[in-house]
Design an enzyme around this catalytic site. Sequence first.
Site, PDB file in Angstrom:
ATOM      1  N   ARG A 281       0.865  -1.152   0.123  1.00  0.00           N
ATOM      2  CA  ARG A 281      -0.154   0.030   0.182  1.00  0.00           C
ATOM      3  C   ARG A 281       0.865   1.169  -0.076  1.00  0.00           C
ATOM      4  O   ARG A 281       0.574   2.285  -0.818  1.00  0.00           O
ATOM      5  CB  ARG A 281      -0.822  -0.128   1.232  1.00  0.00           C
ATOM      6  CG  ARG A 281      -1.768   1.138   1.276  1.00  0.00           C
ATOM      7  CD  ARG A 281      -2.651   1.133   2.737  1.00  0.00           C
ATOM      8  NE  ARG A 281      -1.690   1.019   3.980  1.00  0.00           N
ATOM      9  CZ  ARG A 281      -1.268   2.241   4.691  1.00  0.00           C
ATOM     10  NH1 ARG A 281      -1.566   3.385   3.768  1.00  0.00           N
ATOM     11  NH2 ARG A 281      -0.580   2.187   5.461  1.00  0.00           N
ATOM     12  N   VAL A 282       1.983   1.293   0.967  1.00  0.00           N
ATOM     13  CA  VAL A 282       2.612   2.396   1.122  1.00  0.00           C
ATOM     14  C   VAL A 282       3.469   2.580  -0.045  1.00  0.00           C
ATOM     15  O   VAL A 282       3.841   3.541  -0.723  1.00  0.00           O
ATOM     16  CB  VAL A 282       3.520   2.485   2.109  1.00  0.00           C
ATOM     17  CG1 VAL A 282       4.276   3.689   2.392  1.00  0.00           C
ATOM     18  CG2 VAL A 282       2.366   2.465   3.531  1.00  0.00           C
ATOM     19  N   ALA A 283       4.152   1.469  -0.458  1.00  0.00           N
ATOM     20  CA  ALA A 283       4.937   1.252  -1.615  1.00  0.00           C
ATOM     21  C   ALA A 283       4.517   1.877  -2.942  1.00  0.00           C
ATOM     22  O   ALA A 283       5.015   2.733  -3.641  1.00  0.00           O
ATOM     23  CB  ALA A 283       5.517  -0.022  -1.975  1.00  0.00           C
ATOM     24  N   GLU A 297      11.050  -3.405  -1.806  1.00  0.00           N
ATOM     25  CA  GLU A 297      10.808  -4.473  -1.163  1.00  0.00           C
ATOM     26  C   GLU A 297       9.349  -4.554  -0.536  1.00  0.00           C
ATOM     27  O   GLU A 297       9.467  -4.228   0.592  1.00  0.00           O
ATOM     28  CB  GLU A 297      11.675  -4.723  -0.121  1.00  0.00           C
ATOM     29  CG  GLU A 297      13.251  -4.685  -0.584  1.00  0.00           C
ATOM     30  CD  GLU A 297      13.806  -6.179  -0.927  1.00  0.00           C
ATOM     31  OE1 GLU A 297      13.117  -7.235  -0.845  1.00  0.00           O
ATOM     32  OE2 GLU A 297      14.887  -6.421  -0.718  1.00  0.00           O
ATOM     33  N   CYS A 332       8.303 -11.295   6.105  1.00  0.00           N
ATOM     34  CA  CYS A 332       7.582 -10.699   4.770  1.00  0.00           C
ATOM     35  C   CYS A 332       7.751 -12.054   3.990  1.00  0.00           C
ATOM     36  O   CYS A 332       6.946 -12.365   3.185  1.00  0.00           O
ATOM     37  CB  CYS A 332       8.843  -9.879   3.878  1.00  0.00           C
ATOM     38  SG  CYS A 332      10.368  -9.960   4.428  1.00  0.00           S
TER      39      CYS A 332
END
Length: 551
Positions: A281-283, A297, A332
């Site tokens: 989402r932030v990426a 990443e 992750c």
Amino acid sequence: MYRLKVYREMRARAPQTAFKWFASSRFVHSLPFATVNAEEISGSKPAEVQNLVQGKWTGSSKWNTILDPLNGESFIKVAEVEETGIQPFVESLSKCPKHGLHNPFKAPERYLMLGDVSVKAAHMLSLPKVSDFFCKLIQRVAPKSYQQAHGEVYVTQKFLENFGGDQVRFLARSFAVPGNHLGQQSHGFRWPYGPTVIITPFNFPLEIPVLQLMGALYMGNKPVLKVDSKVCIVMEQMLRLLHECGLPVEDVDFINADGKTMNKLLLEANPRMTLFTGSSRVADKLAVDLKGRIKLEDAGFDWKILGPDVQEVDYVAWVCDQDAYACSGQKCSAQSILFMHENWSRSSLLSQMNELAARRKLDDLTVGPVLTFTTEAMLEHMNKLLQIPGSKVLFGGEALQDHSIPSIYGAIKPTAVFVPIEEILKDNNYELVTREIFGPFQVVTEYKDHQLPMVLDALEKMHAHLTAAVVSNDVLFLQEVIGKSVNGTTYAGLRARTTGAPQNHWFGPSGDPRGAGIGTPEAIKLVWSCHREIIYDIGPLPQNWETPAST
Ligand SMILES: NC(=O)c1ccc[n+]([C@@H]2O[C@H](COP(=O)([O-])OP(=O)(O)OC[C@H]3O[C@@H](n4cnc5c(N)ncnc54)[C@H](O)[C@@H]3O)[C@@H](O)[C@H]2O)c1
């Protein structure tokens, strides 16, 4: 008093003599770089985390209070920079030119200096007292078992060893190609970006920031580092260690800020490159804001396929348990979905996975707080999955009992939910089933030989391609699955796992031009440097050269 005097003397002599002091076991016990004692941090003795900008540690008028994930006490105060306070960081980055702090034509001695820093820092982390300090500090903020925390410290140490001595300058190795005529030669160089930003998440408070930070520095960049505030104390202490090992204090800035402030800093400082590790989402937002000058990443919805050849069930069950539930599923690379050939359903695999999951306990943090999902959110997700026809809870599915984990965090038993493969592929279920739940939670499904194309179809539809495992020693099966999938870090063979990001292999997503990597020389060069070609053309001109006709 004597210890205080020694400590002051040590600080005055740092960084030149830090290594010598530490090499002597007498001083190993004092940890002169550390400003906190991991075990003593508490509500009554809260620790403070500062920012570092233009070579100076600074506080802030705003303190963000972090709650102890195990008992809810306000145990860490983080000096958070507000939107009005970002200017010193913007200025600091702007002082670094695009051609970086060093490059093959400028200050090459810095490659050697950083090699020395790495040797010293690796040695420090190899000292039991220092390693234990970081393991315990990691455990305090990102609760995981001691072994899991130790794995993080160990990988960091080995990474630093790998880039000791001349290895940093070898990262910037260039090549030359003969030209068309005498005096012409083209040379390819690895060039820094100059001012850069590193943003890292909460789950690996030491390993991710150190590996990316050192990679950025090795290639000649000046980074400002932002680590998730919940865990930033670990990196604050590590920076102090790096300074003791000779890293110039102006080389890295360290900022504590919320996402919004950090976003503003990125827009104002206009870094030439940003490395973001965290949620998709932030990426995706930052990729747009930064007009693509970013490497990512991002999220992992990591899959494991058990092939038709059933072997070593005990071992495979144990790896499944570790992959899905170590660090309470907050890697992750954690196993998010298990595609199991029907032959495995006839084995004891699932019952063994159930037994292994039941061994996990809060006492030793083999299961523990989930920092980005509440208990309710995880159980609600599970209940939505259970509405899919044919789905069922295989084990877990309940809140942890008898604990004092604050309600802002989650606490559930290691959980596995079965969903039929046909249902997973349906358009109205697919997104729900493949949603990353960053906690001790996995989906399990079963396929028959003729359903392998459905499994491959499910992989094709995923949006994140981080880690994967194909558990089989059937070479033709491996070829089929590897040839029809893309994950950046894929383990193949009977011992395949999804987790494990040691320093010796590439770790990162694939199938995305924005994808970054971490750990290896290839990852460092890809993420932290760009290609520059210098074509020397010094002559001489051919004898009797005359101006040719226009072309
Ligand atoms: N691919 C990898 O190597 C890798 C490694 C670890 C974690 N992850 C992923 O990270 C996620 C979990 O971490 P998280 O919850 O901390 O992620 P997150 O995206 O919420 O936060 C990551 C970092 O970004 C910062 N941030 C948030 N909003 C921002 C904004 N607008 N501008 C700038 N910075 C901002 C946060 O403060 C934090 O430091 C999972 O999706 C996991 O899969 C990926």
